[in-house]
Design a protein around this motif. Sequence first.
Motif, PDB file in Angstrom:
ATOM      1  N   PRO A   1       0.511  13.015  -6.236  1.00 15.07           N
ATOM      2  CA  PRO A   1       0.827  12.283  -4.998  1.00 15.07           C
ATOM      3  C   PRO A   1      -0.148  11.143  -4.740  1.00 15.07           C
ATOM      4  CG  PRO A   1       1.045  14.649  -4.643  1.00 15.07           C
ATOM      5  CD  PRO A   1       0.451  14.478  -6.010  1.00 15.07           C
ATOM      6  N   ARG A   2      -1.420  11.355  -5.118  1.00 14.22           N
ATOM      7  CA  ARG A   2      -2.396  10.290  -4.930  1.00 14.22           C
ATOM      8  C   ARG A   2      -2.009   9.059  -5.744  1.00 14.22           C
ATOM      9  NH1 ARG A   2      -6.636   8.363  -7.893  1.00 14.22           N
ATOM     10  NH2 ARG A   2      -8.247   7.244  -6.710  1.00 14.22           N
ATOM     11  N   GLY A   3      -1.545   9.268  -6.978  1.00 17.65           N
ATOM     12  CA  GLY A   3      -1.144   8.149  -7.816  1.00 17.65           C
ATOM     13  C   GLY A   3      -0.002   7.371  -7.208  1.00 17.65           C
ATOM     14  N   ARG A   4       1.001   8.072  -6.684  1.00 14.62           N
ATOM     15  CA  ARG A   4       2.137   7.400  -6.059  1.00 14.62           C
ATOM     16  C   ARG A   4       1.707   6.629  -4.812  1.00 14.62           C
ATOM     17  NH1 ARG A   4       4.467  12.379  -7.558  1.00 14.62           N
ATOM     18  NH2 ARG A   4       4.291  13.199  -5.436  1.00 14.62           N
ATOM     19  N   GLU A   5       0.766   7.219  -4.064  1.00  8.29           N
ATOM     20  CA  GLU A   5       0.276   6.551  -2.858  1.00  8.29           C
ATOM     21  C   GLU A   5      -0.505   5.286  -3.221  1.00  8.29           C
ATOM     22  OE1 GLU A   5      -2.412   7.511   1.146  1.00  8.29           O
ATOM     23  OE2 GLU A   5      -2.323   8.970  -0.496  1.00  8.29           O
ATOM     24  N   LEU A   6      -1.305   5.362  -4.286  1.00  9.15           N
ATOM     25  CA  LEU A   6      -2.050   4.187  -4.729  1.00  9.15           C
ATOM     26  C   LEU A   6      -1.110   3.037  -5.063  1.00  9.15           C
ATOM     27  CD1 LEU A   6      -4.766   5.748  -7.080  1.00  9.15           C
ATOM     28  CD2 LEU A   6      -5.182   4.569  -4.917  1.00  9.15           C
ATOM     29  N   VAL A   7      -0.037   3.337  -5.777  1.00 10.47           N
ATOM     30  CA  VAL A   7       0.910   2.298  -6.165  1.00 10.47           C
ATOM     31  C   VAL A   7       1.589   1.705  -4.933  1.00 10.47           C
ATOM     32  CG1 VAL A   7       3.050   1.815  -7.401  1.00 10.47           C
ATOM     33  CG2 VAL A   7       1.285   3.240  -8.470  1.00 10.47           C
ATOM     34  N   ALA A   8       2.046   2.559  -4.027  1.00 12.22           N
ATOM     35  CA  ALA A   8       2.746   2.085  -2.829  1.00 12.22           C
ATOM     36  C   ALA A   8       1.837   1.193  -1.976  1.00 12.22           C
ATOM     37  CB  ALA A   8       3.247   3.269  -2.008  1.00 12.22           C
ATOM     38  N   ASN A   9       0.605   1.633  -1.785  1.00 10.29           N
ATOM     39  CA  ASN A   9      -0.337   0.837  -0.999  1.00 10.29           C
ATOM     40  C   ASN A   9      -0.659  -0.479  -1.709  1.00 10.29           C
ATOM     41  OD1 ASN A   9      -0.461   2.836   0.952  1.00 10.29           O
ATOM     42  ND2 ASN A   9      -2.352   3.734   0.173  1.00 10.29           N
ATOM     43  N   GLY A  10      -0.755  -0.413  -3.047  1.00 18.79           N
ATOM     44  CA  GLY A  10      -1.033  -1.623  -3.815  1.00 18.79           C
ATOM     45  C   GLY A  10       0.079  -2.637  -3.715  1.00 18.79           C
ATOM     46  N   VAL A  11       1.311  -2.173  -3.777  1.00 19.48           N
ATOM     47  CA  VAL A  11       2.465  -3.073  -3.661  1.00 19.48           C
ATOM     48  C   VAL A  11       2.465  -3.760  -2.295  1.00 19.48           C
ATOM     49  CG1 VAL A  11       4.986  -3.137  -3.498  1.00 19.48           C
ATOM     50  CG2 VAL A  11       3.883  -1.857  -5.350  1.00 19.48           C
ATOM     51  N   ALA A  12       2.142  -3.007  -1.243  1.00 22.75           N
ATOM     52  CA  ALA A  12       2.088  -3.587   0.102  1.00 22.75           C
ATOM     53  C   ALA A  12       0.986  -4.641   0.200  1.00 22.75           C
ATOM     54  CB  ALA A  12       1.864  -2.486   1.138  1.00 22.75           C
ATOM     55  N   ALA A  13      -0.169  -4.357  -0.418  1.00 26.43           N
ATOM     56  CA  ALA A  13      -1.278  -5.320  -0.390  1.00 26.43           C
ATOM     57  C   ALA A  13      -0.921  -6.588  -1.156  1.00 26.43           C
ATOM     58  CB  ALA A  13      -2.539  -4.684  -0.969  1.00 26.43           C
ATOM     59  N   THR A  14      -0.235  -6.437  -2.286  1.00 24.63           N
ATOM     60  CA  THR A  14       0.200  -7.600  -3.060  1.00 24.63           C
ATOM     61  C   THR A  14       1.131  -8.473  -2.239  1.00 24.63           C
ATOM     62  OG1 THR A  14      -0.037  -6.476  -5.196  1.00 24.63           O
ATOM     63  CG2 THR A  14       1.453  -8.353  -5.116  1.00 24.63           C
ATOM     64  N   ALA A  15       2.043  -7.840  -1.509  1.00 24.85           N
ATOM     65  CA  ALA A  15       2.977  -8.596  -0.673  1.00 24.85           C
ATOM     66  C   ALA A  15       2.220  -9.401   0.386  1.00 24.85           C
ATOM     67  CB  ALA A  15       3.973  -7.652  -0.015  1.00 24.85           C
ATOM     68  N   GLU A  16       1.189  -8.805   0.958  1.00 23.24           N
ATOM     69  CA  GLU A  16       0.392  -9.527   1.963  1.00 23.24           C
ATOM     70  C   GLU A  16      -0.360 -10.683   1.328  1.00 23.24           C
ATOM     71  OE1 GLU A  16      -1.821  -7.276   4.913  1.00 23.24           O
ATOM     72  OE2 GLU A  16      -0.802  -5.452   4.265  1.00 23.24           O
ATOM     73  N   MET A  17      -0.951 -10.427   0.171  1.00 30.18           N
ATOM     74  CA  MET A  17      -1.658 -11.492  -0.533  1.00 30.18           C
ATOM     75  C   MET A  17      -0.704 -12.625  -0.910  1.00 30.18           C
ATOM     76  SD  MET A  17      -4.470 -12.712  -1.961  1.00 30.18           S
ATOM     77  CE  MET A  17      -5.684 -11.573  -2.614  1.00 30.18           C
ATOM     78  N   ASN A  18       0.451 -12.279  -1.445  1.00 28.59           N
ATOM     79  CA  ASN A  18       1.438 -13.288  -1.818  1.00 28.59           C
ATOM     80  C   ASN A  18       1.871 -14.119  -0.614  1.00 28.59           C
ATOM     81  OD1 ASN A  18       3.339 -11.562  -4.469  1.00 28.59           O
ATOM     82  ND2 ASN A  18       1.333 -12.502  -4.465  1.00 28.59           N
ATOM     83  N   GLY A  19       2.049 -13.445   0.525  1.00 25.75           N
ATOM     84  CA  GLY A  19       2.446 -14.164   1.727  1.00 25.75           C
ATOM     85  C   GLY A  19       1.406 -15.194   2.138  1.00 25.75           C
ATOM     86  N   PHE A  20       0.132 -14.792   2.079  1.00 30.45           N
ATOM     87  CA  PHE A  20      -0.926 -15.735   2.418  1.00 30.45           C
ATOM     88  C   PHE A  20      -0.989 -16.873   1.411  1.00 30.45           C
ATOM     89  CE2 PHE A  20      -5.280 -17.088   1.485  1.00 30.45           C
ATOM     90  CZ  PHE A  20      -5.549 -17.766   2.667  1.00 30.45           C
ATOM     91  N   VAL A  21      -0.933 -16.536   0.115  1.00 28.64           N
ATOM     92  CA  VAL A  21      -1.010 -17.552  -0.928  1.00 28.64           C
ATOM     93  C   VAL A  21       0.130 -18.561  -0.783  1.00 28.64           C
ATOM     94  CG1 VAL A  21      -0.696 -17.912  -3.405  1.00 28.64           C
ATOM     95  CG2 VAL A  21      -2.309 -16.192  -2.601  1.00 28.64           C
TER      96      VAL A  21
END
Length: 404
Positions: free
Chosen positions: A181-201
């Motif tokens: 479950p930790r691995g799945r959570e890491l991926v989900a949180n990472g995808v959300a962070a990428t979306a935020e970074m992409n939005g700013f960029v």
Amino acid sequence: MSNSVLNDVPTVDFDFFNREFVNDPYPTLEKIRSAGRIVRHETLGHYILTGYRDCARAMGQGNLFAADVESIGTLFGGPPFAGMEGQRHMQFKSIWAHDLRRKTIAEHTVVIEKIVRDATAETIERARSGEVVDAVTGFTRNIPTIVIAHMMNLPSERVSEFINWTDTMGGILEGRDDPSPRGRELVANGVAATAEMNGFVGTVIEDRKVNRGEDLVSRLVYTDVPIEESEMVSASTQLVFAGNETTSKLMGLCLIALAQHPGQREELRNDRSLIPQAVEEIHRWTSVKNWSIRFMKKQTEIGGLELPEGTSLMAMQAAANRDPERWENPEVLDIHRPAKAHLGFGTGPHTCMGLNLARLEIATVLNTLLDAIPDWEVHDVDFGLGPMIRGPIEIPLSVPSVHK
């Protein structure tokens, strides 16, 4: 490909996703090496390579071995140039080639020295006063982000957000092969962070379209290379991530390694010309990236075994960097070791574009500490739980009483 041949391959089933491995991966890597030139991980299904020649071939020959494009694309939120091959990849690299070459990077020396002075001053003073300070939050985590933000002309007040985003994005790679479950959570949180970074960029790119500068984002916007908007965004996000995540970890590993080898650190204090080769040796001896995933583009031989198209490989570059067939006594840190290429910055066409910048930043930090607190000590370093991109998340640092 005969199943009987594949069935004869030695198998291992080590757990890479535990604190023991992350704290010190090398005993496990040596056990894998001793099992065979190529072995299969029973749970993950990857074929593992530990030798330098095999890993360098898998990592460097893009015509035969494909990068983990799906995971890299998820990491950066779009088509990544790290997953490109051939002419298209070279076109993309050409956009920043001039800015990231050694001579051009050297032009930023004065700015980087000021960034390092400002970033380390408080932490150094606190250490001198007798405190045990955290070098990660104190400066190693911040400096690379501030530097790349400067080169991309990003607002300095957003640096803490960049750090949080890229730290979280790294979970996409860390959780890729972690079935928990930790691995799945890491991926989900990472995808959300990428979306935020992409939005700013994306907003930065729009700004550059009307406010052209001499920064790395402007290079993308005004390049002659045919490029889609989505590629501009993902490439910029990749630059922020690569420009600080791995550099900050290598910087921390250098502080730890030199604290563990005070005699060699004293040599650096007395002869600063040794610093560049010391950084290379430390990166060989304790790699930031433990492995890289590759996929067979077609049936071919690797590691003494012919494998079918689509087979997944783990090129264990940390093990390759301690290959006894390439280095004598590879487990020993020796800043005077004769120079040989290692895999810390990759190899071939996908060699890290930012290696000259990383080297300058780390050398500047080491020079600063060797001047101010040359006998720093570290205690109970926390490496976290990330096994693929490995580096300290906390470095409790102090100085002996003579320097207080």
